[in-house]
Design a protein around this motif. Structure first.
Motif: not given
Length: 175
Positions: A98, A117, A120, A127, A130
């Motif tokens: 991230r 991303y 991530a 998240d 992200s």
């Protein structure tokens, strides 16, 4: 008598300096003092202390924190290098991906940011940042439909997220 954040940071720096004097190989004291320096926006001292902490006991958190100081002091290549160290140390920890993705976006590497991303989100699908930042990468790469979907997902996770709302508005889409 109320305490200010500055007064607390100043006291913390003094306390951690004393701890370091008593035990110069205590890595956590360097990391905690670095955190206080970072709060004071004293980037040079924060970087120095995180560097000592990393020499004594390299950890994912130490590299993340030093990377954050490099990012905040606009030393983006050094920040990216620290986040890459996190990825090497803990490849399934979404924070490395991230944070490096953010640096890539800052530097205009939208494809690299998108790839980071994606990783991530594979490791931390909850998240919100992200999702939002991957939406930014997609928007900059011309993937309007994908960007809208990502911004909506970010809003699903955090209703009212201003950056996602603003981006959807720019794209002419409703939340």
């Amino acid at each position: 008598m109320p305490f200010t954040t500055r007064a607390i940071s100043t006291r913390a720096i003094a306390d951690f300096s004393e701890a370091i004097k008593l035990s110069p190989s205590y890595a956590r004291a360097y990391g905690n003092r670095a955190l206080a320096y970072h709060a004071e926006r004293d980037f040079e001292h924060a970087i120095d202390d995180y560097s000592v902490q990393i020499r004594i006991a390299p950890t994912v958190l130490a590299y993340l924190n030093r990377g954050n100081v490099y990012r905040d002091s606009e030393q983006l290549d050094r920040a990216a290098a620290d986040y890459a160290s996190v990825i090497r140390m803990a490849p399934t920890d979404a924070r490395g991906w991230r944070n490096r993705g953010m640096i890539r976006l800052f530097k205009g590497d939208h494809k690299g940011g998108l790839a980071d991303y994606n990783k991530a989100l594979a490791y931390d699908p909850a998240d919100v940042y992200s999702w939002n930042n991957r939406g930014q990468a997609k928007m900059r790469l011309g993937d309007k439909k994908g960007a809208i979907a990502d911004f909506r997902k970010a809003l699903q996770l955090r209703p009212g997220l201003e950056t996602a709302l603003t981006s959807l508005e720019q794209l002419g889409a409703k939340p």
